[in-house]
Design a protein around this motif. Structure first.
Motif, PDB file in Angstrom:
ATOM      1  N   THR A   4      -8.437   9.026 -10.774  1.00 49.59           N
ATOM      2  CA  THR A   4      -8.383   9.944 -11.028  1.00 49.59           C
ATOM      3  C   THR A   4      -7.682  10.616 -10.028  1.00 49.59           C
ATOM      4  O   THR A   4      -7.284  11.804 -10.033  1.00 49.59           O
ATOM      5  CB  THR A   4      -9.215  10.426 -10.615  1.00 49.59           C
ATOM      6  N   GLN A   5      -6.487  10.202  -8.922  1.00 50.37           N
ATOM      7  CA  GLN A   5      -5.145  10.735  -8.025  1.00 50.37           C
ATOM      8  C   GLN A   5      -4.104   9.882  -8.670  1.00 50.37           C
ATOM      9  O   GLN A   5      -3.723   8.796  -9.269  1.00 50.37           O
ATOM     10  CB  GLN A   5      -5.772   9.352  -6.739  1.00 50.37           C
ATOM     11  N   LEU A   6      -3.063  11.585  -9.012  1.00 50.23           N
ATOM     12  CA  LEU A   6      -1.591  11.144  -9.945  1.00 50.23           C
ATOM     13  C   LEU A   6      -0.798  10.011  -8.892  1.00 50.23           C
ATOM     14  O   LEU A   6      -0.116   9.330  -9.717  1.00 50.23           O
ATOM     15  CB  LEU A   6      -1.005  12.525  -9.657  1.00 50.23           C
ATOM     16  N   SER A   7      -0.823   9.684  -7.385  1.00 52.53           N
ATOM     17  CA  SER A   7      -0.340   9.144  -6.743  1.00 52.53           C
ATOM     18  C   SER A   7      -0.276   7.967  -7.188  1.00 52.53           C
ATOM     19  O   SER A   7       0.797   7.117  -7.452  1.00 52.53           O
ATOM     20  CB  SER A   7      -0.286   9.256  -5.285  1.00 52.53           C
ATOM     21  N   PHE A   8      -1.127   7.194  -7.320  1.00 60.15           N
ATOM     22  CA  PHE A   8      -1.935   6.573  -8.142  1.00 60.15           C
ATOM     23  C   PHE A   8      -1.321   5.504  -8.991  1.00 60.15           C
ATOM     24  O   PHE A   8      -1.036   4.699  -9.661  1.00 60.15           O
ATOM     25  CB  PHE A   8      -3.378   6.212  -7.979  1.00 60.15           C
ATOM     26  N   ASN A   9      -1.420   6.686 -10.383  1.00 63.78           N
ATOM     27  CA  ASN A   9      -1.351   6.393 -11.118  1.00 63.78           C
ATOM     28  C   ASN A   9       1.085   6.206 -11.682  1.00 63.78           C
ATOM     29  O   ASN A   9       0.606   5.939 -12.346  1.00 63.78           O
ATOM     30  CB  ASN A   9      -1.412   7.736 -12.531  1.00 63.78           C
ATOM     31  N   LEU A  10       1.153   7.347 -11.080  1.00 62.77           N
ATOM     32  CA  LEU A  10       2.015   7.537 -10.931  1.00 62.77           C
ATOM     33  C   LEU A  10       2.713   5.603 -10.306  1.00 62.77           C
ATOM     34  O   LEU A  10       4.028   5.071 -10.677  1.00 62.77           O
ATOM     35  CB  LEU A  10       2.878   8.322 -10.171  1.00 62.77           C
ATOM     36  N   GLY A  11       1.770   5.284  -9.308  1.00 62.11           N
ATOM     37  CA  GLY A  11       2.667   4.007  -9.078  1.00 62.11           C
ATOM     38  C   GLY A  11       2.440   2.676  -9.722  1.00 62.11           C
ATOM     39  O   GLY A  11       3.388   1.659  -9.768  1.00 62.11           O
ATOM     40  N   LEU A  12       1.397   2.775 -10.309  1.00 59.47           N
ATOM     41  CA  LEU A  12       1.412   2.011 -11.833  1.00 59.47           C
ATOM     42  C   LEU A  12       2.628   1.873 -12.756  1.00 59.47           C
ATOM     43  O   LEU A  12       3.330   1.510 -13.366  1.00 59.47           O
ATOM     44  CB  LEU A  12       0.273   2.032 -12.538  1.00 59.47           C
TER      45      LEU A  12
END
Length: 227
Positions: free
Chosen positions: A97-105
């Motif tokens: 649910t964290q955009l930063s985590f998803n963009l990091g992937l």
């Protein structure tokens, strides 16, 4: 003090240690590890069957050089499936649910497909920026548009996963809050909203699985253009 509905998406901290690290590491601990014995347990057999079916399906449209990514795709789907579904349990946290985590992937994996295409077949990779038969007057405009669409891909990957999971969690939060409020006032309506909440939870489980599959599927399509 009134809390915002979006407080549930903040990374919890215990003893000044962000628990997102535990949420990311937990799926790898729960997944069964194959042993040296010939006879395996049902969970391990199901995991092997799922990985086999998934890899055969996701690698079907890819050329032979793209099959080297099978281990990465299988690990990624298991990781996303685990954290998406475990995040639906009470008193848990969903890192996706964290955009930063998803963009990091999304950004490194997308960039890896682009670099792989530029390294192996640069002419074919650059050819996607300009469709064949384009009028001369439209060449600069199309190159700009295709370049922008290329760089938007990782953002779309991350935002899609974040938006779908965040919307589902918010709906569950809103309906469950409404159920507790209406239970002493209107029990009949509260029972109806409880049934709706159960159906929404089942839908959210399906969404968590589908979004993990869509993330890996789109990544494989980006790889297909570069192999």
């Amino acid at each position: 003090m009134t809390l915002s509905l979006f407080d549930q998406f903040e990374s919890p901290v215990l003893f000044h240690i962000p628990l997102i690290v535990l949420a990311i590491a937990l799926p790898w601990v729960l997944l069964p590890v194959p042993g040296p014995r010939w006879i395996s347990n049902p969970l391990l057999a199901f995991q092997g069957w799922f990985i086999k079916q998934f890899t055969s399906q996701i690698l079907l449209p890819l050329n032979t050089p793209g099959h080297k990514w099978a281990l990465l795709f299988a690990s990624l789907i298991l990781f996303l499936l685990s954290i998406n579904v475990l995040g639906l349990l009470p008193y848990t946290f969903t890192p996706t649910t964290q955009l930063s985590f998803n963009l990091g992937l999304a950004v490194p994996l997308w960039l890896a497909t682009v670099i792989y295409g530029m390294r192996t077949q640069p002419t074919h990779a650059l050819g996607h920026l300009l469709p064949e038969g384009t009028p001369t007057a439209l060449i600069p405009v199309l190159v700009i548009i295709e370049t922008i669409s290329l760089f938007i891909r990782p953002i779309a990957l991350g935002v899609r996963l974040t938006a779908n999971l965040t919307a589902g969690h918010l709906l569950i939060q809103l309906i469950s809050t409404a159920t507790f409020v209406m239970l002493p006032i209107m029990p009949t309506v509260a029972i109806f909203t409880t049934t709706l909440l159960l159906l929404l939870t089942l839908l959210e489980i399906a969404v968590a699985m589908i979004q993990a599959y869509v993330f890996v599927l789109l990544l494989s399509l980006y790889l297909q253009e570069n192999v």
